[in-house]
Motif scaffolding. Structure first.
Motif, short mmCIF file in Angstrom:
data_model
loop_
_atom_site.label_atom_id
_atom_site.label_comp_id
_atom_site.label_asym_id
_atom_site.label_seq_id
_atom_site.Cartn_x
_atom_site.Cartn_y
_atom_site.Cartn_z
N CYS A 103 0.97 -1.03 -0.08
CA CYS A 103 0.09 -0.10 -0.11
C CYS A 103 0.88 1.20 -0.02
O CYS A 103 0.69 2.14 -0.88
N GLN A 120 -5.31 -6.36 4.50
CA GLN A 120 -5.73 -6.90 3.20
C GLN A 120 -4.44 -7.10 2.24
O GLN A 120 -4.58 -7.40 1.08
N LYS A 142 0.07 9.14 0.87
CA LYS A 142 -0.90 8.31 1.51
C LYS A 142 -1.95 9.25 1.93
O LYS A 142 -2.09 9.96 3.03
N GLU A 146 -2.61 -5.59 -3.44
CA GLU A 146 -1.64 -5.21 -2.32
C GLU A 146 -0.72 -6.28 -1.82
O GLU A 146 -1.37 -7.40 -1.52
N HIS A 185 -8.59 -3.34 -1.86
CA HIS A 185 -9.40 -2.27 -1.32
C HIS A 185 -10.85 -2.77 -1.30
O HIS A 185 -11.79 -2.23 -0.61
N ARG A 199 3.48 -1.49 -7.37
CA ARG A 199 2.72 -0.31 -6.82
C ARG A 199 3.33 -0.07 -5.48
O ARG A 199 3.77 -0.63 -4.89
N ASP A 227 -3.00 -0.88 5.57
CA ASP A 227 -3.51 -1.83 4.96
C ASP A 227 -3.04 -3.15 4.91
O ASP A 227 -3.15 -4.15 4.13
MN MN Z 1 -3.87 0.50 0.36
#
Ligand code: MN
Ligand code: PEP
Length: 339
Positions: A104, A314, A133, A300, A274, A128, A311
């Protein structure tokens, strides 16, 4: 307005119609197609008077477009758009399914380097990582900002991977565009029109996430801002929307993927991280997105999700990402042949 021409229309007819549109103060967009030639009219703020075209025998039909978007629609561009990333990776149309993965947030050089090495080994071409953020709470980690961009730039140079990061304010666009291959507009900024206009001035590919509560029409109208600015390299990203359901972080709207593909020529990818907020749901939903026709996924993944600064719940462990990458390869091969 869309002016559809007869098959018999000549190049001279097309030129004359374009001249009339320009004289009216609008911009003509030629839309060549296998089945029909059309000319789109853009730049109008309201209804366009079609009297100057009424008796033109080259014209088959005049369609008044009342939707808030034109350039992103298949009316104006019937064929699928294929966006080229970093001059080498393609997304959209019949291009191979694209996998984008990474943390993330950019937390350290070491964290990004470890991720990059793993992606290379796994055959994932795009990394990524968020440098800026936009967090719901101001007490949460806000990203390494410029320092994060330098890490991404260094890592892409060292590894040859392409890199995507989110840009959160119009003033940052030139700098971010210099440091990464793909710009991301986050869900919270989908209707930051100054930001959309600014990324429209670049020619960098842009991943445009769907807003938290955005309708399909609003999402496409946001994409239109970028295309109107002159940047055709937009990739739509469904990342879940807000509903009454709280069991998942957001509600994955997978139905929007085939729907948006029928309306727009732009590539569409899916973010199962997400969309669900739960690591164990990421794999199944990524696979489901292949079946509904997504052109790729953005997932992610973190070297140590339990200690991620954002994050973590996830984010996939590397072993989970490796398994998913293998499943995606098998499923996309099946989908290409059978779906
Ligand atoms: Mn994220
Ligand atoms: C992200 O990709 O890390 C992110 C913040 O996503 P979204 O804008 O979809 O919430």
């Amino acid at each position: 307005m869309l002016i559809v021409l007869h098959h018999s229309a000549t190049a001279r007819d097309v030129e004359n119609i374009k001249k009339t549109i320009t004289r009216m103060g609008f911009k003509p967009v030629a839309i060549p197609g296998a089945e029909r030639t059309a000319i789109g009219v853009i730049g109008n703020k309201g209804w366009v008077d079609d009297t100057p075209f009424k008796d033109n025998r080259a014209i088959q039909e005049i369609i008044h477009v009342t939707k808030p978007y034109k350039l992103v629609s298949r009316d104006f561009h019937p064929a699928d758009t294929v966006v080229t990333l970093g001059g080498k990776v393609k997304v959209g149309g019949r291009s191979p399914f694209l996998v984008i993965a990474g943390p993330c947030a950019v937390e350290s050089r070491e964290q990004v380097m470890r991720t990059a090495a793993f992606l290379k080994k796994t055959g994932v071409p795009v990394l990524r990582g968020g440098a800026y953020k936009p967090r719901t709470s101001p007490h949460s980690f806000q990203g390494l900002r410029e320092g994060g961009l330098d890490i991404l730039d260094e890592v892409r140079r060292e590894t040859g991977l392409l890199v995507v990061t989110e840009v959160v304010s119009p003033e940052h666009v030139p700098l971010v565009a210099e440091k990464v291959d793909i710009l991301q507009i986050g869900a919270r900024n989908m209707q930051n029109f100054d930001l959309l206009t600014e990324v429209g001035r670049t020619r960098k590919p842009v991943i445009l996430k769907r807003g938290l509560s955005a309708t399909l029409e609003e999402w496409l109208a946001s994409a239109e801002y970028i295309l109107v600015g002159g940047n055709p390299n937009v990739i739509l990203c469904e990342r879940g929307i807000r509903t009454f359901e709280t069991a998942t972080r957001n509600t994955a709207d997978l139905a929007v993927i085939p729907l948006v593909k029928s309306i727009s020529h732009l590539p569409v990818i899916f973010d199962p991280s997400h969309a669900t907020g739960k690591r164990r749901l990421v794999g199944p939903m990524a696979l489901a997105s292949v079946v509904v026709g997504a052109h790729g996924v953005m997932v992610e993944a973190h070297p140590d999700p339990e200690h991620a600064l954002s994050d973590g719940p996830q984010s996939l462990h590397f072993r989970e990402l490796e398994k998913l990458a293998g499943q995606l390869t098998a499923l996309t091969a099946y989908a290409k042949k059978n779906l």
